[in-house]
Design a protein around this motif. Structure first.
Motif, PDB file in Angstrom:
ATOM      1  N   LYS A 172       0.858  -1.177   0.000  1.00 50.38           N
ATOM      2  CA  LYS A 172       0.000   0.000   0.000  1.00 50.38           C
ATOM      3  C   LYS A 172       0.897   1.231   0.000  1.00 50.38           C
ATOM      4  CE  LYS A 172      -2.141   3.561   1.970  1.00 50.38           C
ATOM      5  NZ  LYS A 172      -1.665   4.586   2.923  1.00 50.38           N
TER       6      LYS A 172
ATOM      7  N   SER B 151      -3.167   5.313  -2.397  1.00 47.19           N
ATOM      8  CA  SER B 151      -3.866   6.513  -1.925  1.00 47.19           C
ATOM      9  C   SER B 151      -3.889   7.528  -3.056  1.00 47.19           C
ATOM     10  CB  SER B 151      -3.085   7.166  -0.781  1.00 47.19           C
ATOM     11  OG  SER B 151      -3.281   6.525   0.429  1.00 47.19           O
TER      12      SER B 151
ATOM     13  N   GLY C 229      -7.582   8.486   5.608  1.00 45.81           N
ATOM     14  CA  GLY C 229      -6.540   7.486   5.832  1.00 45.81           C
ATOM     15  C   GLY C 229      -7.016   6.072   5.523  1.00 45.81           C
TER      16      GLY C 229
HETATM   17 MG    MG Z   1      -2.677   8.470   4.239  1.00 50.62          MG
END
Ligand code: MG
Ligand code: ASP
Length: 401
Positions: free
Chosen positions: A6, A40, A150
């Protein structure tokens, strides 16, 4: 091995950064691993989109916010897939829906309900690197949802569990979890390993590295997480299940939370049910009460002290004012902080708390409130002593050697 990577916002913050992530991914793939990469939005992108929405409305519809915000992650996923394809690695980008992620309907703060990994598995079996746009899924009606700020970490952990991946590596600009904040104590050391429970207690240290909800989910589903930097080849910190030899280490880290306020309510009428009423009301308002102290009562009246996050002070004030016929004065003190000593070794050793209190006494730091759990000792002290307290505790538990 099947590994989930990630990459957070700063790791994909520019086209050059995406290029560098592509080479890292290509290398791991060429070593013979299967790989799912969760991304992200590029750093600043989500905030920029929120700003766009606020240009039109102070309180935009949450459903449309999810439409808007989910686009940031899709941009990164597509760009990374293109970069990989260009370097000769077969890759495919997917939205949350395409990856099979179903959530409940709480727009902007959805919970993952289920993941059907079939589509991802098919692409993995075909030899492709699967890139998934993090932070999103769809609800029962097929509307796009997002998982809260987040939330890509949460996507990554849930995907790793659904595919039974060997590990979930979370890349950011920090190379792991440290024994304390290195900006406060330069002697802080990077840990090789930390248990889920310790990580959750040390949230203030990991806040910029791992989203707390994702650690909770990893603990529940037994997903091995590794916090690493995408800017270096350093080893990182493994977050996993507690093992027996860990108890040999007394204390793992010292956390500091400056976002604390102490509330004191004086001359509370001492009758059964009053504490229940006050704290129920605070809970109804989603105010997170942490430590609570009630003094012995005199003349049918008592003092009640507790701590809350500073940012919730004004809401707490409003709640408590409603009890004005039952209480005397109340005051709020923002100039306090919470230092916590955390370690699973405390379970099997005595005297850990006494050591902390002695260390504070030696520095003449007054401890205003104390709370403990099986693996944690927290103390409320004046905020001006925050740095000194952290360094003193770090030293007394020999975390710097
Ligand atoms: Mg983040
Ligand atoms: N882009 C989203 C955020 O900034 C999700 C994430 O980065 O994990 O909160």
């Amino acid at each position: 091995m099947l590994i989930v990577h990630k990459y957070g916002g700063t790791s994909v913050g520019s086209l050059e950064r995406i290029e560098s992530v592509a080479s890292r991914v290509a290398k791991v793939k060429k070593e013979g691993n299967d790989l799912v990469v969760v991304v992200s939005a590029m750093s600043g992108e989500t905030n920029k989109l929120i700003g766009f929405a606020n240009h039109f409305s102070e309180n935009p519809s949450k459903r449309e916010m999810d439409m808007l915000l989910s686009s940031g992650e899709r941009v990164t996923a597509a760009l990374l897939a293109i970069a990989l394809q260009e370097s000769g690695v077969d890759a495919i980008a997917m939205t949350g829906r395409q990856a099979g992620i179903k959530t409940d309907s709480s727009h902007t703060y959805a919970r993952i309900a289920s993941i059907d990994p079939k589509a991802m598995q098919r692409e993995i079996d075909a030899g492709r690197v699967v890139i998934v746009a993090g932070f999103q899924g769809i609800n029962e009606d097929g509307a796009v949802t997002t998982l809260g700020r987040g939330g890509s970490d949460l996507s990554a952990v849930a995907i790793a569990a659904s595919l039974k991946a060997d590990a979930c590596e979370i890349y950011s600009d920090v190379d792991g979890i440290y024994t304390t904040d290195p900006r406060i104590e330069p002697k802080a050391k990077k840990m090789d390993f930390i248990s889920y429970d310790e990580m959750l207690e040390l949230a203030s240290l990991g806040a910029k590295v791992l989203q707390n909800r994702s650690v909770e989910l990893a603990k529940k589903l037994k997903v091995k997480m590794i916090a690493k930097s995408s800017f270096s080849d350093a080893e990182g910190t493994v977050i996993g299940e507690e093992s027996e030899d860990m108890e040999a280490v007394l204390v793992s880290g010292i956390a500091l939370d400056k976002n604390q306020a102490r509330v004191t309510i004086r001359e509370v009428i001492d009758r059964p049910g009053i504490a229940a009423e006050i704290f129920t009301k605070l809970a109804d308002e989603q105010i997170n009460v942490d430590m609570i102290i009630q003094n012995a009562s005199t003349d049918g009246k008592t003092n009640l002290g507790f701590t809350i996050p500073q940012s919730e002070s004004s809401r707490a004030k409003a709640v408590i004012e409603a009890f004005d016929h039952d209480i005397g004065a109340m005051d709020f003190d923002d100039s306090v902080c919470k230092v916590s000593v955390v370690g699973v070794g405390m379970k099997s050793h005595s005297g850990v708390a006494a050591t902390a209190f002695r260390a504070m006494a030696k520095e003449s730091i007054n401890i205003e409130m104390i709370s403990t759990s099986e693996i944690k000792i927290s103390m409320i002290i004046a905020e001006k002593y925050a740095g000194l307290a952290v360094r003193t505790l770090h030293n007394v538990y020999e975390l710097d050697i």
